[in-house]
Design a protein around this motif. Structure first.
Motif, mmCIF file in Angstrom:
data_model
loop_
_atom_site.group_PDB
_atom_site.id
_atom_site.type_symbol
_atom_site.label_atom_id
_atom_site.label_comp_id
_atom_site.label_asym_id
_atom_site.label_seq_id
_atom_site.Cartn_x
_atom_site.Cartn_y
_atom_site.Cartn_z
ATOM 1 N N THR A 162 0.671 -1.267 0.130
ATOM 2 C CA THR A 162 0.539 0.123 0.166
ATOM 3 C C THR A 162 1.145 1.389 0.348
ATOM 4 N N SER A 163 0.354 2.703 -0.326
ATOM 5 C CA SER A 163 1.343 3.842 -0.370
ATOM 6 C C SER A 163 1.417 3.897 1.320
ATOM 7 N N VAL A 164 2.538 5.313 1.278
ATOM 8 C CA VAL A 164 2.233 5.414 2.609
ATOM 9 C C VAL A 164 1.513 6.248 3.417
ATOM 10 N N ARG A 165 0.469 7.040 2.504
ATOM 11 C CA ARG A 165 -0.412 7.491 2.903
ATOM 12 C C ARG A 165 -1.801 6.603 3.394
ATOM 13 N N THR A 166 -2.546 5.379 2.528
ATOM 14 C CA THR A 166 -2.594 4.829 3.396
ATOM 15 C C THR A 166 -2.090 3.915 4.844
ATOM 16 N N VAL A 167 -1.038 4.260 5.025
ATOM 17 C CA VAL A 167 -0.551 3.994 6.139
ATOM 18 C C VAL A 167 -0.484 4.416 6.972
ATOM 19 N N GLN A 168 -0.629 5.753 6.930
ATOM 20 C CA GLN A 168 -0.848 7.125 7.358
ATOM 21 C C GLN A 168 -2.387 7.044 7.661
ATOM 22 N N ARG A 169 -2.986 6.848 7.695
ATOM 23 C CA ARG A 169 -4.742 6.876 6.978
ATOM 24 C C ARG A 169 -5.317 5.543 8.758
ATOM 25 N N ARG A 170 -4.408 4.417 8.399
ATOM 26 C CA ARG A 170 -4.856 3.407 9.178
ATOM 27 C C ARG A 170 -4.358 4.175 10.292
ATOM 28 N N VAL A 171 -3.058 4.853 10.299
ATOM 29 C CA VAL A 171 -2.368 4.401 12.050
ATOM 30 C C VAL A 171 -3.458 5.848 12.827
ATOM 31 N N ARG A 172 -3.641 6.766 11.841
ATOM 32 C CA ARG A 172 -4.589 7.659 12.159
ATOM 33 C C ARG A 172 -5.687 7.242 13.177
ATOM 34 N N GLU A 173 -6.785 5.999 11.582
ATOM 35 C CA GLU A 173 -8.053 5.675 12.475
ATOM 36 C C GLU A 173 -7.419 4.767 13.524
ATOM 37 N N LEU A 174 -6.325 3.667 14.164
ATOM 38 C CA LEU A 174 -6.206 3.432 15.297
ATOM 39 C C LEU A 174 -6.216 4.362 16.920
ATOM 40 N N MET A 175 -5.466 5.565 15.817
ATOM 41 C CA MET A 175 -5.404 6.498 16.883
ATOM 42 C C MET A 175 -6.978 6.779 17.819
ATOM 43 N N ASP A 176 -7.762 7.379 16.388
ATOM 44 C CA ASP A 176 -8.982 7.457 17.004
ATOM 45 C C ASP A 176 -9.171 6.991 17.662
ATOM 46 N N ARG A 177 -9.528 5.117 17.681
ATOM 47 C CA ARG A 177 -10.352 4.397 17.977
ATOM 48 C C ARG A 177 -9.748 4.099 19.138
ATOM 49 N N ALA A 178 -8.408 4.538 19.581
ATOM 50 C CA ALA A 178 -7.588 3.708 20.726
ATOM 51 C C ALA A 178 -7.693 5.355 21.787
ATOM 52 N N ASP A 179 -8.899 5.857 21.464
ATOM 53 C CA ASP A 179 -8.495 7.795 21.332
ATOM 54 C C ASP A 179 -7.567 8.359 22.358
ATOM 55 N N VAL A 180 -6.328 8.557 21.291
ATOM 56 C CA VAL A 180 -5.524 9.196 21.620
ATOM 57 C C VAL A 180 -4.545 9.526 20.948
ATOM 58 N N GLU A 181 -3.748 10.954 20.931
ATOM 59 C CA GLU A 181 -3.042 11.853 20.277
ATOM 60 C C GLU A 181 -1.808 11.601 19.255
#
Length: 196
Positions: A162-181
């Motif tokens: 996948t692209s770097v952008r997709t990885v960053q999006r997945r990380v952001r989604e995980l951060m949102d789900r975990a409620d962290v910054e």
């Protein structure tokens, strides 16, 4: 072949060993109950097929951790004998290796290994059993496993196709789900929640 209890190894740079499928001695040793602990230099995970090979090794019973940069290649058998290259990194490795038997030098090798082992990142087999229990999909689990191993977003994207952008999006989604910054907070939350 003569190991009685454990084999410790630093895996650095290009591997100069035989293919895993041809390494029957390691398999026989593991069947005899020999414990294998490997510390793998992080850059090795970016080699084609390496991550899959490491996962196969873990599933086969080896313990593997990942460190940023290792000082040397090294193998220690039964805490009584060690082998290190005679040449420094970047030099011609065909000059051979030093076989260490002396107590103080073995103690030094063991201390170096154990300190590195304690600070190295755990690399799990990446199995996705229990994903439903922790509410992660296969890609999310893969991103966390590769982040934990210390790979960059670019390297994760290459591994996952996948692209770097997709990885960053997945990380952001995980951060949102975990409620962290932050990504650091994500790592802590992932452990607390049993995602890793």
């Amino acid at each position: 072949r003569s190991a009685r209890s454990e084999v410790l190894m630093f895996v650095k740079g290009d591997i100069v060993a035989i293919d895993r499928d041809e390494n029957v001695e390691e398999e026989l040793a593991r069947q005899r109950g020999i414990r294998y602990r490997y510390v793998l230099e992080r850059s090795r995970l970016e080699a084609p097929g390496m991550l899959e090979a490491v996962r196969g090794a873990i599933q086969g019973g080896l313990e593997v951790r990942v460190a940023g940069e290792l000082p040397t290649r090294m193998i220690v058998v039964d805490r009584t004998i060690a082998m290190v290259p005679a040449a420094a990194d970047g030099e011609d490795q065909s000059t051979g290796a030093l076989l260490l038997h002396a107590g103080g030098l073995i103690g030094l090798a063991l201390s170096l290994f154990e300190r590195t082992w304690q600070s190295a990142a755990h690399l799990v087999a990446g199995e996705v059993s229990g994903v439903d229990e922790v509410d992660l999909d296969v890609e999310e689990r893969e991103v966390l496993v590769l982040m934990d191993a210390g790979l960059t977003d670019r390297a994760i994207g290459q591994r996952m196709g996948t692209s770097v952008r997709t990885v960053q999006r997945r990380v952001r989604e995980l951060m949102d789900r975990a409620d962290v910054e932050t990504r650091l907070q994500l790592g802590v939350a992932a452990v607390r929640r049993g995602w890793l």
